[in-house]
Design a protein around this motif. Structure first.
Motif, PDB file in Angstrom:
ATOM      1  N   ALA A 187      -7.995  12.967  -2.080  1.00  0.00           N
ATOM      2  CA  ALA A 187      -7.964  11.804  -2.975  1.00  0.00           C
ATOM      3  C   ALA A 187      -9.145  10.876  -2.718  1.00  0.00           C
ATOM      4  O   ALA A 187      -9.732  10.333  -3.653  1.00  0.00           O
ATOM      5  CB  ALA A 187      -6.651  11.048  -2.795  1.00  0.00           C
ATOM      6  N   LYS A 188      -9.511  10.719  -1.462  1.00  0.00           N
ATOM      7  CA  LYS A 188     -10.587   9.785  -1.112  1.00  0.00           C
ATOM      8  C   LYS A 188     -11.914  10.191  -1.730  1.00  0.00           C
ATOM      9  O   LYS A 188     -12.725   9.353  -2.110  1.00  0.00           O
ATOM     10  CB  LYS A 188     -10.712   9.686   0.398  1.00  0.00           C
ATOM     11  N   LYS A 189     -12.147  11.505  -1.851  1.00  0.00           N
ATOM     12  CA  LYS A 189     -13.396  11.984  -2.432  1.00  0.00           C
ATOM     13  C   LYS A 189     -13.543  11.584  -3.891  1.00  0.00           C
ATOM     14  O   LYS A 189     -14.652  11.497  -4.416  1.00  0.00           O
ATOM     15  CB  LYS A 189     -13.463  13.513  -2.310  1.00  0.00           C
ATOM     16  N   GLU A 190     -12.432  11.352  -4.571  1.00  0.00           N
ATOM     17  CA  GLU A 190     -12.457  11.044  -5.997  1.00  0.00           C
ATOM     18  C   GLU A 190     -12.407   9.550  -6.282  1.00  0.00           C
ATOM     19  O   GLU A 190     -12.430   9.138  -7.438  1.00  0.00           O
ATOM     20  CB  GLU A 190     -11.276  11.729  -6.692  1.00  0.00           C
ATOM     21  N   MET A 191     -12.333   8.716  -5.249  1.00  0.00           N
ATOM     22  CA  MET A 191     -12.173   7.278  -5.456  1.00  0.00           C
ATOM     23  C   MET A 191     -13.436   6.526  -5.051  1.00  0.00           C
ATOM     24  O   MET A 191     -14.161   6.944  -4.150  1.00  0.00           O
ATOM     25  CB  MET A 191     -10.966   6.768  -4.685  1.00  0.00           C
ATOM     26  N   HIS A 192     -13.681   5.415  -5.736  1.00  0.00           N
ATOM     27  CA  HIS A 192     -14.901   4.636  -5.520  1.00  0.00           C
ATOM     28  C   HIS A 192     -14.536   3.158  -5.369  1.00  0.00           C
ATOM     29  O   HIS A 192     -13.737   2.617  -6.132  1.00  0.00           O
ATOM     30  CB  HIS A 192     -15.861   4.812  -6.691  1.00  0.00           C
ATOM     31  N   LEU A 193     -15.155   2.524  -4.377  1.00  0.00           N
ATOM     32  CA  LEU A 193     -14.890   1.117  -4.113  1.00  0.00           C
ATOM     33  C   LEU A 193     -15.493   0.241  -5.200  1.00  0.00           C
ATOM     34  O   LEU A 193     -16.632   0.431  -5.611  1.00  0.00           O
ATOM     35  CB  LEU A 193     -15.467   0.718  -2.754  1.00  0.00           C
ATOM     36  N   THR A 194     -14.725  -0.710  -5.683  1.00  0.00           N
ATOM     37  CA  THR A 194     -15.232  -1.701  -6.619  1.00  0.00           C
ATOM     38  C   THR A 194     -14.946  -3.095  -6.059  1.00  0.00           C
ATOM     39  O   THR A 194     -14.233  -3.237  -5.060  1.00  0.00           O
ATOM     40  CB  THR A 194     -14.579  -1.537  -8.007  1.00  0.00           C
ATOM     41  N   LYS A 195     -15.491  -4.125  -6.683  1.00  0.00           N
ATOM     42  CA  LYS A 195     -15.341  -5.483  -6.157  1.00  0.00           C
ATOM     43  C   LYS A 195     -13.903  -5.967  -6.323  1.00  0.00           C
ATOM     44  O   LYS A 195     -13.298  -5.789  -7.373  1.00  0.00           O
ATOM     45  CB  LYS A 195     -16.309  -6.430  -6.873  1.00  0.00           C
ATOM     46  N   ASP A 196     -13.402  -6.577  -5.266  1.00  0.00           N
ATOM     47  CA  ASP A 196     -12.032  -7.076  -5.263  1.00  0.00           C
ATOM     48  C   ASP A 196     -12.002  -8.498  -5.829  1.00  0.00           C
ATOM     49  O   ASP A 196     -12.355  -9.455  -5.154  1.00  0.00           O
ATOM     50  CB  ASP A 196     -11.481  -7.064  -3.840  1.00  0.00           C
ATOM     51  N   THR A 197     -11.607  -8.624  -7.081  1.00  0.00           N
ATOM     52  CA  THR A 197     -11.615  -9.927  -7.761  1.00  0.00           C
ATOM     53  C   THR A 197     -10.219 -10.523  -7.885  1.00  0.00           C
ATOM     54  O   THR A 197     -10.007 -11.466  -8.655  1.00  0.00           O
ATOM     55  CB  THR A 197     -12.221  -9.785  -9.165  1.00  0.00           C
ATOM     56  N   ARG A 198      -9.249  -9.985  -7.133  1.00  0.00           N
ATOM     57  CA  ARG A 198      -7.859 -10.433  -7.312  1.00  0.00           C
ATOM     58  C   ARG A 198      -7.658 -11.913  -7.044  1.00  0.00           C
ATOM     59  O   ARG A 198      -6.820 -12.559  -7.675  1.00  0.00           O
ATOM     60  CB  ARG A 198      -6.938  -9.612  -6.406  1.00  0.00           C
ATOM     61  N   ALA A 199      -8.418 -12.473  -6.108  1.00  0.00           N
ATOM     62  CA  ALA A 199      -8.266 -13.906  -5.811  1.00  0.00           C
ATOM     63  C   ALA A 199      -8.791 -14.773  -6.941  1.00  0.00           C
ATOM     64  O   ALA A 199      -8.444 -15.955  -7.031  1.00  0.00           O
ATOM     65  CB  ALA A 199      -8.999 -14.246  -4.509  1.00  0.00           C
ATOM     66  N   LEU A 200      -9.616 -14.198  -7.818  1.00  0.00           N
ATOM     67  CA  LEU A 200     -10.236 -14.970  -8.898  1.00  0.00           C
ATOM     68  C   LEU A 200      -9.550 -14.736 -10.231  1.00  0.00           C
ATOM     69  O   LEU A 200      -9.282 -15.667 -10.980  1.00  0.00           O
ATOM     70  CB  LEU A 200     -11.718 -14.602  -9.004  1.00  0.00           C
ATOM     71  N   ASP A 290     -18.110 -16.199  -5.136  1.00  0.00           N
ATOM     72  CA  ASP A 290     -16.697 -16.547  -5.288  1.00  0.00           C
ATOM     73  C   ASP A 290     -15.789 -15.566  -4.559  1.00  0.00           C
ATOM     74  O   ASP A 290     -14.772 -15.962  -3.974  1.00  0.00           O
ATOM     75  CB  ASP A 290     -16.326 -16.597  -6.772  1.00  0.00           C
ATOM     76  N   ILE A 291     -16.139 -14.280  -4.586  1.00  0.00           N
ATOM     77  CA  ILE A 291     -15.330 -13.279  -3.875  1.00  0.00           C
ATOM     78  C   ILE A 291     -15.342 -13.567  -2.384  1.00  0.00           C
ATOM     79  O   ILE A 291     -14.303 -13.507  -1.712  1.00  0.00           O
ATOM     80  CB  ILE A 291     -15.860 -11.854  -4.155  1.00  0.00           C
ATOM     81  N   ALA A 292     -16.509 -13.883  -1.847  1.00  0.00           N
ATOM     82  CA  ALA A 292     -16.622 -14.180  -0.416  1.00  0.00           C
ATOM     83  C   ALA A 292     -15.802 -15.416  -0.039  1.00  0.00           C
ATOM     84  O   ALA A 292     -15.202 -15.468   1.032  1.00  0.00           O
ATOM     85  CB  ALA A 292     -18.090 -14.381  -0.044  1.00  0.00           C
ATOM     86  N   ALA A 293     -15.765 -16.406  -0.952  1.00  0.00           N
ATOM     87  CA  ALA A 293     -15.042 -17.646  -0.675  1.00  0.00           C
ATOM     88  C   ALA A 293     -13.570 -17.541  -1.041  1.00  0.00           C
ATOM     89  O   ALA A 293     -12.747 -18.321  -0.563  1.00  0.00           O
ATOM     90  CB  ALA A 293     -15.682 -18.804  -1.437  1.00  0.00           C
ATOM     91  N   GLY A 294     -13.235 -16.597  -1.904  1.00  0.00           N
ATOM     92  CA  GLY A 294     -11.857 -16.467  -2.363  1.00  0.00           C
ATOM     93  C   GLY A 294     -11.454 -17.535  -3.357  1.00  0.00           C
ATOM     94  O   GLY A 294     -10.270 -17.747  -3.615  1.00  0.00           O
ATOM     95  N   GLU A 295     -12.442 -18.206  -3.948  1.00  0.00           N
ATOM     96  CA  GLU A 295     -12.171 -19.257  -4.928  1.00  0.00           C
ATOM     97  C   GLU A 295     -13.440 -19.530  -5.724  1.00  0.00           C
ATOM     98  O   GLU A 295     -14.518 -19.013  -5.422  1.00  0.00           O
ATOM     99  CB  GLU A 295     -11.735 -20.541  -4.218  1.00  0.00           C
ATOM    100  N   VAL A 296     -13.307 -20.363  -6.776  1.00  0.00           N
ATOM    101  CA  VAL A 296     -14.461 -20.735  -7.584  1.00  0.00           C
ATOM    102  C   VAL A 296     -15.350 -21.687  -6.787  1.00  0.00           C
ATOM    103  O   VAL A 296     -14.890 -22.736  -6.310  1.00  0.00           O
ATOM    104  CB  VAL A 296     -14.012 -21.406  -8.903  1.00  0.00           C
ATOM    105  N   VAL A 297     -16.603 -21.304  -6.616  1.00  0.00           N
ATOM    106  CA  VAL A 297     -17.574 -22.143  -5.897  1.00  0.00           C
ATOM    107  C   VAL A 297     -18.608 -22.618  -6.910  1.00  0.00           C
ATOM    108  O   VAL A 297     -19.446 -21.844  -7.366  1.00  0.00           O
ATOM    109  CB  VAL A 297     -18.259 -21.353  -4.764  1.00  0.00           C
TER     110      VAL A 297
END
Length: 387
Positions: A187-200, A290-297
């Motif tokens: 499964a890992k071979k078929e998956m690709h990391l994307t930006k985690d925007t859940r906090a935003l 914003d991702i690094a801060a976890g909020e709107v900067v």
């Protein structure tokens, strides 16, 4: 004739036994008991083997509440499992490998490795986060059914499900399925990391609000957004919104979009030219910050524009005739005194740093110390809001 033969054999056995000594009789009884025990053991072993044979090499799938679970049972008492749990804007998928044993009609799972992905629900090949040290929650109990299916419960015994009224999300049926479960490495071979925007943002509307938060003129001048596409829309973009001013809906406006890899796109009006979203590294930087801060900067320029818009009105020396008027976040009028013309000047730049607001005009810079909503100082001179 058959009965006569049986009667003769029985008589012979009786004669044989009656002619035996006590020691010989005990040996015969021991042999009979031993043979019976072996027969019983063989029957028991065959029963367990039959139960294992009913699932080994097979795949099963089913649901329990919001969980979807898939199993593959292998030779050597090995198993693979994938379980997923969906919530708004994300889905958690856990890959488990381990061993199993069968006790009566229960399949007892002994997980050895567990890896959990957090993925985009609409694009499971894009993962937002990966926990390679996740622990398996011990909520699953599996029971073999007579029809070849497997009863799956949330920690309940079989009779508790069958004989009591329990919630639908505490049990389910796993039916045989053609699809084999993939291992974690597969499964890992078929998956690709994307930006985690859940906090935003987790929805297209939250994305629209996030865009407005960085376009300082939006709230100040009454801008809004309309949804062009979201995760339910087939296309290259995860979300896209068009920024417009109510009353001017037919104007092209500005379109901001994000794709499934977290890349940002922008389309500015082009005097009737075809619209075309293109990559925007400035928006990329805003998103990464914003991702690094976890909020709107917000930048000092954004803060300055917003503050200047809040201060629209006339500010003057009291008592005195000198005043200036903030027309908007991009225009200021200055009146120096009786007999002097009112000068209209464009704001070239504005920044806010703490309580200090710096307004850069065409030919001068105004540095204002903000005291409260009605008071400010420019140097040693105090200004009050008079209109």
């Amino acid at each position: 004739m058959i009965y006569r033969v049986l009667w003769v054999l029985l008589c012979c056995m009786g004669l044989f036994l009656s002619g035996c000594t006590n020691k010989e009789q005990d040996a015969i009884n021991s042999t009979i008991e031993s043979t019976s025990a072996v027969t019983k053991e063989i029957k028991t072993t065959n029963s367990a083997e039959n139960k294992q044979a009913s699932i080994v090499g097979k795949n099963f799938q089913g649901k329990m509440g919001k969980h979807t679970l898939s199993f593959t049972f292998l030779k050597g008492n090995k198993y693979k499992e994938v379980s997923d749990y969906s919530v708004v804007g994300e889905k958690s998928v856990t890959y488990t490998e381990g061993e199993y044993i069968i006790h009566n009609d229960e399949i007892i799972l002994r997980p050895s490795t567990n890896k959990t992905y957090t993925v985009l629900p609409t694009n499971p090949s894009k993962y937002l986060a990966l926990d390679e040290n996740s622990t398996k929650s011990d909520f699953e109990r599996l029971y073999l059914e007579d029809d070849g299916s497997i009863l799956l419960t949330y920690g309940l015994k079989k009779d508790e499900v069958k004989n009591k009224s329990v919630s639908d999300d505490t049990y389910g049926i796993l039916s045989e399925d053609k699809t084999a479960v993939k291992t974690f490495d597969e499964a890992k071979k078929e998956m690709h990391l994307t930006k985690d925007t859940r906090a935003l943002f987790k929805t297209v509307d939250a994305f629209g609000e996030w865009v407005l938060a960085h376009m300082y003129q939006s709230k100040a001048n009454g801008y809004s957004y309309r949804v062009l596409s979201d995760e339910k829309t087939n296309g290259d973009y995860r979300y896209s919104v068009n920024i417009y001013v109510p009353g001017y809906e037919k104007a092209p406006g500005t379109t901001i979009a994000i794709d499934y890899d977290g890349n940002m796109y922008n389309d500015m009006p082009r005097n009737g030219q075809p619209r075309n979203l293109s990559r925007d590294t400035n928006w990329d930087q805003i998103l990464d910050t914003d991702i690094a801060a976890g909020e709107v900067v917000k930048t000092s320029a954004n803060k300055g524009k917003e503050k200047l818009q809040e201060m629209v009105g006339k500010w003057g020396v009291v008592p005195g005739d000198s005043f200036f008027t903030i027309i908007s976040d991009s225009e200021v009028e200055i009146f120096r005194g009786p007999g002097e013309p009112i000068e209209k000047k464009q704001v070239e730049e504005v920044t806010l740093d703490g309580d200090m607001l710096t307004i850069v005009l065409v030919d001068k810079t105004m540095t204002l110390e903000l005291i409260d909503d009605q008071t400010m100082k420019m140097g040693e001179t105090t200004y009050k809001k008079i209109e």
